[in-house]
Motif scaffolding. Structure first.
Motif, PDB file in Angstrom:
ATOM      1  N   UNK A 224      -2.791 -57.465  -8.022  1.00  0.00           N
ATOM      2  CA  UNK A 224      -2.322 -58.014  -7.162  1.00  0.00           C
ATOM      3  C   UNK A 224      -1.893 -57.519  -6.415  1.00  0.00           C
ATOM      4  N   UNK A 225      -1.387 -56.067  -7.224  1.00  0.00           N
ATOM      5  CA  UNK A 225      -0.570 -54.537  -7.692  1.00  0.00           C
ATOM      6  C   UNK A 225      -1.103 -53.323  -6.604  1.00  0.00           C
ATOM      7  N   UNK A 226      -2.353 -54.296  -6.154  1.00  0.00           N
ATOM      8  CA  UNK A 226      -3.666 -53.027  -5.601  1.00  0.00           C
ATOM      9  C   UNK A 226      -3.190 -51.656  -4.932  1.00  0.00           C
ATOM     10  N   UNK A 227      -2.613 -52.395  -4.276  1.00  0.00           N
ATOM     11  CA  UNK A 227      -1.566 -51.801  -2.221  1.00  0.00           C
ATOM     12  C   UNK A 227       0.297 -51.528  -3.243  1.00  0.00           C
ATOM     13  N   UNK A 228       0.770 -51.885  -3.983  1.00  0.00           N
ATOM     14  CA  UNK A 228       1.764 -51.368  -4.496  1.00  0.00           C
ATOM     15  C   UNK A 228       2.046 -50.231  -6.327  1.00  0.00           C
ATOM     16  N   UNK A 229       2.384 -51.262  -7.465  1.00  0.00           N
ATOM     17  CA  UNK A 229       3.401 -50.149  -8.105  1.00  0.00           C
ATOM     18  C   UNK A 229       1.544 -49.660  -8.590  1.00  0.00           C
ATOM     19  N   UNK A 230       0.308 -50.878  -8.454  1.00  0.00           N
ATOM     20  CA  UNK A 230      -1.225 -50.210  -9.847  1.00  0.00           C
ATOM     21  C   UNK A 230      -2.209 -49.426  -7.649  1.00  0.00           C
ATOM     22  N   UNK A 231      -1.892 -49.104  -7.126  1.00  0.00           N
ATOM     23  CA  UNK A 231      -2.688 -48.327  -6.190  1.00  0.00           C
ATOM     24  C   UNK A 231      -3.698 -46.713  -7.015  1.00  0.00           C
ATOM     25  N   UNK A 232      -4.216 -46.974  -6.278  1.00  0.00           N
ATOM     26  CA  UNK A 232      -5.373 -45.822  -6.800  1.00  0.00           C
ATOM     27  C   UNK A 232      -5.029 -44.260  -6.669  1.00  0.00           C
ATOM     28  N   UNK A 233      -3.999 -43.945  -6.112  1.00  0.00           N
ATOM     29  CA  UNK A 233      -3.707 -42.837  -5.549  1.00  0.00           C
ATOM     30  C   UNK A 233      -2.065 -43.088  -5.655  1.00  0.00           C
ATOM     31  N   UNK A 234      -1.299 -41.762  -6.534  1.00  0.00           N
ATOM     32  CA  UNK A 234      -0.015 -42.297  -6.886  1.00  0.00           C
ATOM     33  C   UNK A 234       0.475 -41.401  -7.863  1.00  0.00           C
ATOM     34  N   UNK A 235       1.921 -40.676  -8.001  1.00  0.00           N
ATOM     35  CA  UNK A 235       2.483 -40.237  -9.164  1.00  0.00           C
ATOM     36  C   UNK A 235       3.029 -41.544  -9.864  1.00  0.00           C
ATOM     37  N   UNK A 236       1.989 -41.777 -11.230  1.00  0.00           N
ATOM     38  CA  UNK A 236       2.589 -42.256 -12.157  1.00  0.00           C
ATOM     39  C   UNK A 236       3.192 -42.132 -13.375  1.00  0.00           C
TER      40      UNK A 236
ATOM     41  N   UNK B 155       6.655 -34.358 -17.434  1.00  0.00           N
ATOM     42  CA  UNK B 155       5.983 -34.392 -16.077  1.00  0.00           C
ATOM     43  C   UNK B 155       4.629 -33.170 -15.640  1.00  0.00           C
ATOM     44  N   UNK B 156       4.272 -32.179 -16.104  1.00  0.00           N
ATOM     45  CA  UNK B 156       3.553 -31.601 -15.717  1.00  0.00           C
ATOM     46  C   UNK B 156       2.186 -32.263 -16.366  1.00  0.00           C
ATOM     47  N   UNK B 157       2.032 -33.194 -17.251  1.00  0.00           N
ATOM     48  CA  UNK B 157       0.880 -33.602 -17.363  1.00  0.00           C
ATOM     49  C   UNK B 157       0.309 -34.696 -15.899  1.00  0.00           C
ATOM     50  N   UNK B 158       0.948 -35.049 -15.187  1.00  0.00           N
ATOM     51  CA  UNK B 158       1.066 -35.684 -14.133  1.00  0.00           C
ATOM     52  C   UNK B 158       0.350 -34.796 -12.933  1.00  0.00           C
ATOM     53  N   UNK B 159       0.970 -33.531 -12.691  1.00  0.00           N
ATOM     54  CA  UNK B 159       1.199 -32.469 -11.619  1.00  0.00           C
ATOM     55  C   UNK B 159      -0.237 -31.706 -11.777  1.00  0.00           C
ATOM     56  N   UNK B 160      -1.015 -31.828 -12.868  1.00  0.00           N
ATOM     57  CA  UNK B 160      -2.119 -30.631 -13.183  1.00  0.00           C
ATOM     58  C   UNK B 160      -3.233 -31.675 -12.668  1.00  0.00           C
TER      59      UNK B 160
END
Length: 314
Positions: free
Chosen positions: A175-187, A201-206
């Motif tokens: 249901x949130x595929x285009x919003x909070x649960x989209x495939x490409x994002x900074x979690x 923070x660096x875990x999401x940047x590496x």
């Protein structure tokens, strides 16, 4: 003719100062000679002993400067001590599958592991020149690991999911595929129920080259399950920076319902390149931010058998 009885016989003696100069000259000669002879002997001896001495020095320097890395020493000691352990661990074939990927890394690997397991020290040793990061649900176990092995980078995470919520969580992500649960994002900034957003923070940047999902450990209705770690692995792989590139994602115990369904949903059967015993091996590519589908060929079923949600894995 009278003879002068007072006539004195005069003897000529060498001057005293002349004798002193002569002695000094001889002394200087002997000192010079022995000094020359000493240096000549020393130079000759050095020519003979230098190769051996240099080799010994080089060997000593190599030993002191390049000892066996701590990570490898720790791993050898650990597995020697637990050779007969009954602790659950991977099979030889599964270990070789992951090790082969680590060896093929074109540059030092960034290796992210969900789950502090029997193999933790081995992964650190195999990824010798790379960066290995461990994420586990137990703050106590992470603290113990860091105390025993200060060179290992590990973080604890709080899972908010339950195995019994598997279907609802997958439906929510769709249901949130285009919003909070989209495939490409900074979690880090995501509110998706399946996303892990409380790591440094660096875990999401590496740019992660290899991700292993082998935790959380336990498996029963109230256990957290691996829904979040599989979803997070899929997003990190597709959101990879630094020019993109492929990410190898391994999922252990892939025969179980949670691992199988979440693998199909967020890693995609089309990306499954190998299945070794109960280890699934996916290869994911970076995706563009405007794509909102995890899989090109979505599938609602799997050919692998389902396992009971009451199965325990401690």
């Amino acid at each position: 003719m009278k003879t002068d009885t007072n006539t004195k016989l005069i003897l000529l003696h060498p001057p005293v100062h002349k004798q002193g100069n002569s002695h000094r000259l001889w002394l200087l000669f002997f000192i010079t000679f022995f000094t020359f002879a000493f240096h000549l002997a020393l130079s000759t001896t050095r020519d003979f002993i230098t190769p051996t001495s240099t080799a010994a020095t080089s060997s000593s320097t190599a030993t002191s400067t390049f000892p066996l890395p701590t990570s490898i020493t720790d791993a050898l000691l650990h597995y020697a001590a637990t050779a007969n352990s009954t602790t659950p661990h991977m099979t030889s074939a599964e270990l070789h599958s992951i090790a082969a990927v680590l060896r093929r890394c074109s540059s030092p690997c960034n290796f992210l592991i969900f789950g502090l397991t029997h193999e933790t020290l081995l992964w650190k040793a195999l990824n010798l020149h790379g960066r290995t990061v461990i994420v586990d649900e137990s703050a106590f176990r992470v603290g113990q690991l860091e105390q025993s092995h200060p060179d290992i980078e590990a973080y604890d995470v709080q899972y908010t999911t339950k195995v019994s919520e598997l279907s609802e969580l997958i439906d929510s992500a769709r249901e949130q595929l285009r919003n909070e649960c989209r495939p490409v994002q900074n979690l880090l900034f995501s509110e998706c129920k399946l996303g892990i957003n409380d790591l440094p923070n660096h875990i999401y940047e590496l740019a992660w080259d290899v991700i292993l999902v082998d935790g959380p450990r336990r498996y029963f209705a109230a256990a957290p399950g691996r829904m979040s770690s599989i979803f997070t692995a899929g997003v990190l792989a597709r959101s990879k920076r630094d020019g993109g590139g492929k990410t190898h994602v391994f999922v252990h115990e892939f025969e179980r319902e949670v691992e199988r369904k979440c693998g199909d949903e967020f890693l995609c059967r089309e990306n499954l390149v190998e299945s070794v015993d109960i280890l699934g091996h996916f290869v994911l590519e970076k995706m563009e931010a405007n794509i909102y589908e995890y899989c090109r060929n979505p599938t609602s079923s799997s050919t692998l058998p389902s396992s009971s949600s009451s199965q325990a894995d401690d």
